[in-house]
Design a protein around this motif. Sequence first.
Motif, PDB file in Angstrom:
ATOM      1  N   ARG A 212      43.465  55.713  56.202  1.00 17.48           N
ATOM      2  CA  ARG A 212      44.490  54.659  56.033  1.00 17.48           C
ATOM      3  C   ARG A 212      45.230  54.845  54.717  1.00 17.48           C
ATOM      4  NH1 ARG A 212      40.364  51.316  57.972  1.00 17.48           N
ATOM      5  NH2 ARG A 212      39.932  50.509  55.888  1.00 17.48           N
ATOM      6  N   PHE A 213      44.479  55.126  53.654  1.00 14.75           N
ATOM      7  CA  PHE A 213      45.088  55.363  52.338  1.00 14.75           C
ATOM      8  C   PHE A 213      46.104  56.489  52.408  1.00 14.75           C
ATOM      9  CE2 PHE A 213      44.379  58.532  48.866  1.00 14.75           C
ATOM     10  CZ  PHE A 213      45.222  57.973  47.921  1.00 14.75           C
TER      11      PHE A 213
ATOM     12  N   ASP B  40      55.841  57.503  50.640  1.00 13.00           N
ATOM     13  CA  ASP B  40      56.305  57.339  49.266  1.00 13.00           C
ATOM     14  C   ASP B  40      56.231  58.657  48.507  1.00 13.00           C
ATOM     15  OD1 ASP B  40      57.122  56.104  46.868  1.00 13.00           O
ATOM     16  OD2 ASP B  40      55.064  55.611  46.316  1.00 13.00           O
TER      17      ASP B  40
ATOM     18  N   ARG C 214      58.688  51.526  50.069  1.00 15.17           N
ATOM     19  CA  ARG C 214      57.881  50.501  50.733  1.00 15.17           C
ATOM     20  C   ARG C 214      58.313  50.350  52.182  1.00 15.17           C
ATOM     21  NH1 ARG C 214      57.466  45.586  46.266  1.00 15.17           N
ATOM     22  NH2 ARG C 214      56.010  46.606  44.875  1.00 15.17           N
TER      23      ARG C 214
ATOM     24  N   SER D 114      43.008  49.009  48.147  1.00 18.12           N
ATOM     25  CA  SER D 114      43.264  48.108  49.281  1.00 18.12           C
ATOM     26  C   SER D 114      42.530  48.600  50.517  1.00 18.12           C
ATOM     27  CB  SER D 114      44.768  48.028  49.556  1.00 18.12           C
ATOM     28  OG  SER D 114      45.451  47.447  48.471  1.00 18.12           O
ATOM     29  N   ALA D 115      42.484  49.929  50.706  1.00 11.80           N
ATOM     30  CA  ALA D 115      41.802  50.493  51.873  1.00 11.80           C
ATOM     31  C   ALA D 115      40.288  50.383  51.753  1.00 11.80           C
ATOM     32  CB  ALA D 115      42.205  51.956  52.046  1.00 11.80           C
TER      33      ALA D 115
ATOM     34  N   ARG E 121      47.632  57.785  55.040  1.00  7.39           N
ATOM     35  CA  ARG E 121      48.749  57.456  55.936  1.00  7.39           C
ATOM     36  C   ARG E 121      49.760  56.546  55.242  1.00  7.39           C
ATOM     37  NH1 ARG E 121      45.745  55.933  59.657  1.00  7.39           N
ATOM     38  NH2 ARG E 121      45.824  53.679  59.370  1.00  7.39           N
ATOM     39  N   ARG E 122      49.276  55.592  54.468  1.00  8.10           N
ATOM     40  CA  ARG E 122      50.182  54.644  53.805  1.00  8.10           C
ATOM     41  C   ARG E 122      50.879  55.266  52.595  1.00  8.10           C
ATOM     42  NH1 ARG E 122      45.947  49.524  53.931  1.00  8.10           N
ATOM     43  NH2 ARG E 122      46.131  49.067  56.155  1.00  8.10           N
ATOM     44  N   ARG E 123      50.241  56.234  51.956  1.00 10.73           N
ATOM     45  CA  ARG E 123      50.829  56.811  50.747  1.00 10.73           C
ATOM     46  C   ARG E 123      51.785  57.959  51.023  1.00 10.73           C
ATOM     47  NH1 ARG E 123      52.545  55.167  47.499  1.00 10.73           N
ATOM     48  NH2 ARG E 123      52.286  56.764  45.913  1.00 10.73           N
ATOM     49  N   GLN E 124      51.634  58.630  52.147  1.00 12.55           N
ATOM     50  CA  GLN E 124      52.438  59.828  52.365  1.00 12.55           C
ATOM     51  C   GLN E 124      53.947  59.577  52.344  1.00 12.55           C
ATOM     52  OE1 GLN E 124      51.172  62.481  51.663  1.00 12.55           O
ATOM     53  NE2 GLN E 124      49.987  63.508  53.265  1.00 12.55           N
TER      54      GLN E 124
ATOM     55  N   GLU F  25      46.875  51.484  46.578  1.00 16.02           N
ATOM     56  CA  GLU F  25      46.681  51.659  48.021  1.00 16.02           C
ATOM     57  C   GLU F  25      45.257  52.084  48.352  1.00 16.02           C
ATOM     58  OE1 GLU F  25      48.030  50.429  51.116  1.00 16.02           O
ATOM     59  OE2 GLU F  25      49.779  50.972  49.901  1.00 16.02           O
TER      60      GLU F  25
ATOM     61  N   ARG G  46      50.490  53.796  42.010  1.00 13.44           N
ATOM     62  CA  ARG G  46      50.635  53.305  43.382  1.00 13.44           C
ATOM     63  C   ARG G  46      49.542  53.888  44.277  1.00 13.44           C
ATOM     64  NH1 ARG G  46      56.309  53.972  42.136  1.00 13.44           N
ATOM     65  NH2 ARG G  46      56.621  55.750  43.525  1.00 13.44           N
TER      66      ARG G  46
END
Length: 429
Positions: A369-370, A377, A429, A342-343, A372-375, A339, A335
Amino acid sequence: MDTTASQGALTLAIIGAGPAGLALALQASRMLPQARITVFDARAADRDISGDPRTLALSQGSVQFLGRLGLWAAIQASGQTAPIRQVHVSQQQPTVLWPFAQPPAVSISAREQGVPQLGAVLSYGTLVAPMQSAWLAAVAADPHRLVMRFGTSVRGLKPVPGGVEVDADIADVFDLAVVAEGGVFADQPALQWPQGLSRDYEQTAWVGQVLLDDSSPEGVAYERFTPAGPAALLPLPAGAVQPGGPSGRRAALVWCVPKGDDPVAVLDDAQRLTLLNTVFPPEVGEIRQMSPLKAFPLGLNAHRRLVGEGPVARIGNAAQTLHPVAGQGLNLGLRDVHELLSALQQIDESSSAVALADRGAAVMRALARFERRRQPDRLALIAGTDFLARSFTWSAPVLATVRGLGLGVLQTLTPAKQSLARLMMFGHR
């Protein structure tokens, strides 16, 4: 190949050719069609990894990811994978105040969730060998853009103007370096806060394979909470667990016990088998045979951040090494890959027209961004596995009752059980 970051195309260094590193390299070569990608790994190019027997548990989300890479059909066709069609979670201790004859347990099935399987189990070699072959084929097809450097240890990473310097045989500068080489807890240096959190659970995991009775249900993964620690059986393809031994229904065993009061270490193989047959619920049936077991110390190493001072990111076990109680380490790493790419995708699409200084700033924004989005999960999974692992060191008898009642209630709450199943398959998610 000149891999300096001053060229027009985005340049990416990946340190580690394990499953997370190779997944990143393969997917990056497709999602970032202009990027120049170099993978470093210390192992020799001629080392055969196909026979590595370490067991990996893939969530359904990870299986789908490998499908998008074009790898899963061939891996599955090898006959060396086993689907997880049901997960059964229970505890060995009796649950005080439980009003029913059957002990409390949670059962999650693929049929209930409307999916063909909850995940799959396979060996490290079964997964990594085809991933490596696919990457080497990609390198051969596009050698000016893709590079594999076997037998090359990376000794250091240093942020420099315009990127990061990778100190290997020679010093190369890349726009971005991704550390995907984590290893196991026993080989990792302890982290000091604020760099991160290290915790020795003072537990040992005994791992191996067992031969089940033919009447044992097929495709079921068992998680069993015991007073000594969690134990798990993961379905494997049919076969033998000892050379020359009988072939039949197999499972991978993870048996966690206290390091200081290890009930397994002092026993011979026959005694271990007798004890193991008292650990799991009756649904498993008789465990007929056991392979030699190997012991590994268990602990937590979790970096506070996924991104360093410069353009350096960590994924998979390089970012967090977890207790195996949830079996989610590799899934978390895949995952991370999704991510991160995607960034980075937007930078690659415009990199040839972006000035070097601007591209460096764009890389740092993408990494922010990567992270921030992964933290959410990763932090949720780190906290959950850490709580479960440490709970076995607490002696209060009431904890077993609370856990048992929790299992029983969860089994009756369909929405909560569905949420747990989605979390297992696809992460937060």
